[in-house]
Design an enzyme around this catalytic site. Structure first.
Site, PDB file in Angstrom:
ATOM      1  N   HIS A 285      -1.272   2.375   2.406  1.00  0.00           N
ATOM      2  CA  HIS A 285      -0.084   2.563   1.577  1.00  0.00           C
ATOM      3  C   HIS A 285       0.976   1.474   1.750  1.00  0.00           C
ATOM      4  O   HIS A 285       1.552   0.997   0.770  1.00  0.00           O
ATOM      5  CB  HIS A 285       0.517   3.939   1.897  1.00  0.00           C
ATOM      6  CG  HIS A 285       1.240   4.545   0.757  1.00  0.00           C
ATOM      7  ND1 HIS A 285       1.595   5.867   0.725  1.00  0.00           N
ATOM      8  CD2 HIS A 285       1.691   4.020  -0.400  1.00  0.00           C
ATOM      9  CE1 HIS A 285       2.224   6.127  -0.401  1.00  0.00           C
ATOM     10  NE2 HIS A 285       2.302   5.018  -1.099  1.00  0.00           N
TER      11      HIS A 285
ATOM     12  N   GLU B 147      -3.844   6.406  -2.061  1.00  0.00           N
ATOM     13  CA  GLU B 147      -2.718   5.466  -2.098  1.00  0.00           C
ATOM     14  C   GLU B 147      -3.012   4.127  -1.428  1.00  0.00           C
ATOM     15  O   GLU B 147      -2.398   3.757  -0.442  1.00  0.00           O
ATOM     16  CB  GLU B 147      -1.483   6.130  -1.484  1.00  0.00           C
ATOM     17  CG  GLU B 147      -1.037   7.293  -2.332  1.00  0.00           C
ATOM     18  CD  GLU B 147       0.234   7.964  -1.885  1.00  0.00           C
ATOM     19  OE1 GLU B 147       0.402   8.171  -0.672  1.00  0.00           O
ATOM     20  OE2 GLU B 147       1.056   8.299  -2.750  1.00  0.00           O
TER      21      GLU B 147
ATOM     22  N   GLU C 232      -2.335  15.961  -6.411  1.00  0.00           N
ATOM     23  CA  GLU C 232      -1.209  16.514  -5.650  1.00  0.00           C
ATOM     24  C   GLU C 232      -0.171  16.958  -6.667  1.00  0.00           C
ATOM     25  O   GLU C 232       0.090  16.259  -7.645  1.00  0.00           O
ATOM     26  CB  GLU C 232      -0.582  15.459  -4.725  1.00  0.00           C
ATOM     27  CG  GLU C 232      -1.521  14.976  -3.640  1.00  0.00           C
ATOM     28  CD  GLU C 232      -0.927  13.877  -2.750  1.00  0.00           C
ATOM     29  OE1 GLU C 232       0.310  13.786  -2.649  1.00  0.00           O
ATOM     30  OE2 GLU C 232      -1.726  13.114  -2.183  1.00  0.00           O
TER      31      GLU C 232
HETATM   32  C1  GAL Z   1       1.822  11.501  -1.726  1.00  0.00           C
HETATM   33  C2  GAL Z   1       0.836  11.225  -0.633  1.00  0.00           C
HETATM   34  C3  GAL Z   1       0.812  12.305   0.403  1.00  0.00           C
HETATM   35  C4  GAL Z   1       2.214  12.669   0.799  1.00  0.00           C
HETATM   36  C5  GAL Z   1       2.955  13.126  -0.398  1.00  0.00           C
HETATM   37  C6  GAL Z   1       4.395  13.443  -0.112  1.00  0.00           C
HETATM   38  O1  GAL Z   1       2.254  10.335  -2.301  1.00  0.00           O
HETATM   39  O2  GAL Z   1      -0.448  11.037  -1.134  1.00  0.00           O
HETATM   40  O3  GAL Z   1       0.089  11.838   1.501  1.00  0.00           O
HETATM   41  O4  GAL Z   1       2.848  11.560   1.324  1.00  0.00           O
HETATM   42  O5  GAL Z   1       3.000  12.091  -1.338  1.00  0.00           O
HETATM   43  O6  GAL Z   1       4.561  14.391   0.862  1.00  0.00           O
END
Ligand code: GAL
Length: 962
Positions: free
Chosen positions: A411, A452, A526
């Protein structure tokens, strides 16, 4: 300096992923194989850098003193004081650029004696480390064995030549905390260190089954199963003719052989002729098997037993693995399991435990899955790395759909490493090892290329490898569609899997599916960021998902808070977040963003998630003359559930009974109302579904689905104000205008990026509130507040005119600080759990009761609201007196807490929060929704507090409880 590798320094070299490590094979059981489990107490010592490790520490005879005892598996960061957990999200814990490493790079050396049994003579000995963070090297009696990276998958080494059966040996393991590989393990998580999974020594036959790969299928057209088995043999020396592989299919769940599936024999190919040579892999196939398919709803497993027979016909090796016959595919814009479009009711899960860190046990994993299943969660994305085999075994057996993710997240260096040839081997090796290791698990329905890490040539190399080796599963990779757009990135992802997309954006994608422009299903990788008091609009997401082509669900971020138990100097303990270990730089409580607390206690939003995921849903049928019942399960009817209805007229029970209706999987049916709709201002029909039989996750009678159908009206008339008395000033306190709430993590952060000029804070509600001076003493708005004796009580009336410039206030209402002896609450309104205007679909109108809430979140913030309340009673359990607040206008929202909003806001950690000397009662005319702006969309406009006139009128009395 570390001997043998100290000069080469492989941990600094991204091109070196391993030295002397065996290729990974699919995990399987070897029932007849002898093994030594090496878990337990090991000797340990820590150096500041790899160069500070003295050669003697890994030598045959180590120095006699300077060692202490640590548990393996375990993170040393959870067991010693000199080197602690470190939390960062995007940023690395040290400056780059890659592969630059920090000057202080703690390196731990673990040692123990291995007593190799005497009867292991003539066996091939393989040492397996199931997971070590970050880079590790192994020595036996001072001789270098090998080196490996890839913290979340096993590393195996052939140690036959270095061990003598019957003679103890000295095993040394050196672990370097930060390596070039750390740049691809840059997940939003604690940085730990050490062997967090088990270590085992296995004694294999010298000629043995090296790998057994089972590829199951189930054809929805014919209803028949198929399994393709490839068994690779490793010969001790020159391959000999006459070896055979026999494959036996077991019945369901370990029962006797499956009818119609004959044992299959295949000769092991032995040719070593150039050009002809293809290795020593025997293939067998079962076609047209009459089997029940595997699904998360009905996880039927069969044992596949593979035997290796020598030329005399003796069985010399046995490997077993469990398979489930199922097909997982993307067809057009649908993600299908066994030909059916399944709803993805998912969460993202990390390996995390408040005491063990990342060294979770099989029981910890099972506890997670149990708590998930109790809340209708049936899919997991293994964010952001492969889990221990135990996780997949449990998912196969208990029924979960898994998106299995490679341990690749770069990332902080998103746009460079994915195209960096120095990291190409890392990418392909991690993804290929994941597939090679875990491919036999039927629960895995998609492979993820990681998280990411931008999108580059290294991803395409890995995608190509997986597509070739395992065409049976679709691929998932979010950054391909983020980088190229949702209509693109087909090489790297078969699903459109965005994160934190708005409802409007996913609806627009659905329109593109409908018009034929978009050709893949959308599953949010997510969404609904569960940080603190959060998950607003979950039901709005699902309204859109249910009704829009191409949309199939998603994975909430995330399952559990990563709070780590920490003992404070005064002996108290707390669940700590980033920075509380002195870790710098850090991202504070951004690590506490789970649906459950670190201790697995469900946060209130879990009720809402369970509700949106419910397997059966009930609403008024179109036309209004009956109920529409939808079965959201893809493979089961409703016969496993018991439906019950309950009628309430004006808040009073008016009948109940069983609701018997059968609905086909993914079907819907209408059924008449169980009884004629009676007269009344408010007629509510509650329908609840409970499990008929005991299941692994809950006893019979567990509530899995509920709906409240409004048959008439809504608001319940307030009860008559009789029999009460006027409260004393001490009992009732004095009301005051209240427009502030202790900002939630979604409103804005108070520790992490707390500066309102920060780009993460600017534009957030909290930035406006600070600008408006909401927290300043004396802040007020034009309002009228009156209190007068009336009808045996005191009538408080508040009228507020919110001016245009304050167009997004936290709340508008009154606050009273009352006698704290009133510690029980009962009310008529939504409940029983905490609810907010955009998180209340699961909260039914009714009479509820319970104790005054404790703060359910790791970071102190607003909590405890109940919406649409007609009356609330605060009860003194000692005397039976109740302080009753009854609306004399519209229903209000209330909370009763032991902290003022200002105290909640001031505390930066729950351990700083002292109980207030009064009970704090908030009675709101309006309250802002929650949204998920800590990472994602803010509160939808319709859940914001509008400007203009707001009123609350409540009669306060002391009564005997109703
Ligand atoms: C996303 C990521 C997760 C976590 C989440 C925020 O961007 O993939 O690992 O960081 O955001 O809590």
């Amino acid at each position: 300096m570390l001997p043998d590798i100290g000069v080469l320094r492989p941990w600094t070299d991204p091109t070196c992923v391993a030295i002397g490590r065996l290729p990974l094979h699919a995990d399987a059981t070897r029932p007849d194989t002898a093994r030594l489990v090496l878990d337990g107490d090991w000797d340990f010592r820590l150096a500041e850098t790899p160069d500070d490790v003295e050669a003697t520490w890994v030598a045959a005879q180590p120095p006699a003193d300077g060692w202490r005892t640590l548990a393996v598996p375990g993170n040393w960061t959870m067991q010693i004081a000199e080197d602690l957990p470190h939390y960062t999200n995007v940023q690395m814990p040290f400056p780059g650029p890659p592969p630059r490493l920090p000057e202080r790079n703690p390196t731990g050396v673990y040692r123990r004696t291995v007593d190799v049994p005497a009867d292991w003579d003539g066996r091939r000995l393989v040492l397996r480390l199931d997971g070590v963070e970050t880079a590790h090297a192994v020595w036996l009696d001072g001789t270098f064995v090998g080196y490996g990276t890839d913290s979340r998958l096993p590393s195996e080494y052939d140690v036959t030549a270095l061990l003598t059966p019957g003679r103890p040996a000295q095993l040394a393991l050196a672990v370097v905390r930060y390596a070039a590989a750390s740049y691809v393990e840059d997940q939003d998580n604690w940085w730990m260190a050490g062997p967090h999974r088990g270590i085992v020594l296995e004694a294999l036959p010298t000629t043995a089954l090296d790998d057994v790969v089972v590829v199951p299928d189930w054809d929805p057209e014919t209803g028949l199963g198929r399994a393709d088995i490839a068994a690779t043999v490793r010969f001790a020396g020159e391959p000999q003719e006459g070896w055979t592989v026999r494959v036996v299919l077991g019945g369901v769940d370990g029962g006797p052989g499956h009818p119609g599936a004959d044992d299959l024999d295949a000769p092991v190919p032995t040719s070593l002729r150039p050009y002809e040579y293809r290795g020593h892999t025997a293939h067998v196939v079962w076609e047209d098997l009459d089997v029940e398919p595997w699904s998360a709803e009905r996880p039927e497993l069969h044992e596949v037993r593979v035997e290796l027979l020598d030329p005399q016909g003796d069985v010399v090796d046995v490997v077993t693995t469990r398979t489930g016959f199922r097909r997982t595919e993307v067809r057009g814009s649908d993600f299908l399991v066994n030909g059916q479009r399944v709803w993805v009711h998912g969460v993202n899960r990390h390996d995390i435990h408040p005491d063990r860190g990342s060294a979770v046990t099989r029981e910890d994993i099972r506890d997670d899955l149990l708590q998930m299943r109790r809340h209708n969660i049936t899919a997991v994305r293994t964010s952001h790395y492969p889990n221990d085999s135990a996780f997949y075994e449990l998912c196969d057996e208990l029924g979960f759909y898994v998106v299995c993710e490679a341990d690749i997240e770069s990332h902080a260096w998103n746009w460079s490493l994915c195209d960096d040839p120095d990291y190409r081997a890392t990418w392909v090796d991690r993804g290929a090892r994941m597939v090679s290791r875990l491919r036999n698990h039927p629960s895995i329905v998609q492979w993820s290329l990681g998280n990411e890490s931008g999108y580059g040539a290294n991803h395409d190399a890995l995608a190509g490898w997986i597509r070739r080796v395992d065409p049976s599963r679709p691929l998932h990779y979010e950054d391909a569609i983020r980088t190229l757009g949702w209509l693109h990135g087909h090489h790297a992802t078969d699903v459109v899997c965005p994160m934190y997309a708005t409802i409007d954006a996913i609806a627009a994608y659905g329109a593109q599916v409908a018009s034929g422009e978009a050709d893949r299903p959308l599953v949010l990788c997510e969404y609904s960021h569960a940080m603190g008091n959060s998950n607003g609009s979950l039901a709005d997401y699902w309204e859109t998902i249910w009704s829009t082509p191409g949309l199939q669900g998603g994975f909430v971020w995330e399952w559990k808070d990563h709070g780590l138990r920490q003992t404070l100097p005064d002996g108290r303990t707390r669940l700590a977040y980033g920075g509380q270990f002195g870790d710098e730089p850090n991202d504070a409580n951004f690590v506490a963003d789970g649906l459950v607390s670190a201790d697995l206690g469900p946060h209130p939003a879990m009720r809402e998630l369970a509700w949106v995921h419910r397997p059966v849903a009930v609403e008024v049928a179109p036309g209004g003359d009956g109920l529409l019942v939808r079965n959201r399960q893809a493979f089961l009817g409703l016969d496993g559930l018991v439906g019950r209805w309950r009628l309430t007229v004006d808040g009073e029970p008016a009948g109940e009974g069983e609701l018997a209706v059968e609905v086909a999987p993914l079907g819907e049916a209408t059924t008449p109302y169980p009884r004629d709709v009676p007269e009344g201002a408010s007629v509510l029909l509650d329908v609840e579904w409970t499990t008929r039989e005991d299941a692994w996750w809950a006893p019979a009678g567990h509530l899995v689905a509920w709906d409240q159908v409004v048959l008439r009206g809504g608001a319940v008339p307030a009860p008559a104000a009789d029999g009460g008395r006027v409260p004393t000033a001490d009992e009732a306190g004095a009301p005051a205008l209240h427009v502030w709430r202790a900002a939630t993590d979604n409103d804005g952060f108070k520790v992490f990026h707390a500066d309102e000029d920060d780009e993460l804070q600017g534009g957030k509600a909290l930035a406006s509130w600070k600008r408006w001076g909401l927290l300043d003493d004396g802040f007020t708005l034009p309002h009228e507040l009156s209190s007068e004796e009336a009808a045996g009580g005191v009538l408080h009336r508040l009228v507020v005119d919110v001016p245009q410039e304050y167009d997004d206030l936290p709340r508008v209402g009154m606050v009273l600080e009352v006698d704290p002896r009133f510690s029980q609450v009962s009310w008529f309104g939504r409940g029983p759990h905490e609810c907010y205007p955009d998180r209340q679909s699961s909260a039914v109108l009714g009479r509820h009761e319970g104790p005054v809430d404790d703060l359910p979140y790791l970071m102190p913030q607003e909590y405890g609201l109940r919406t649409d309340t007609t009356w609330v009673e605060l009860v003194d359990p000692a005397t039976g007196d109740a302080l009753r607040f009854t609306t004399r206008g519209e229903p209000f929202h209330f909370s009763a807490t032991r902290h003022t909003s200002r105290q909640l806001w001031a505390a930066r950690s729950a351990d700083e929060l002292e109980p207030h000397d009064r009970l704090v009662v908030c009675l709101d005319a309006a309250h802002r929704g929650l949204g998920t702006a800590s990472c994602g969309p803010d509160v939808l406009d319709r859940y914001k507090v509008p400007t203009g006139r707001h009123e609350v009128a409540v009669l306060v009395q002391v009564v005997r409880p109703v």
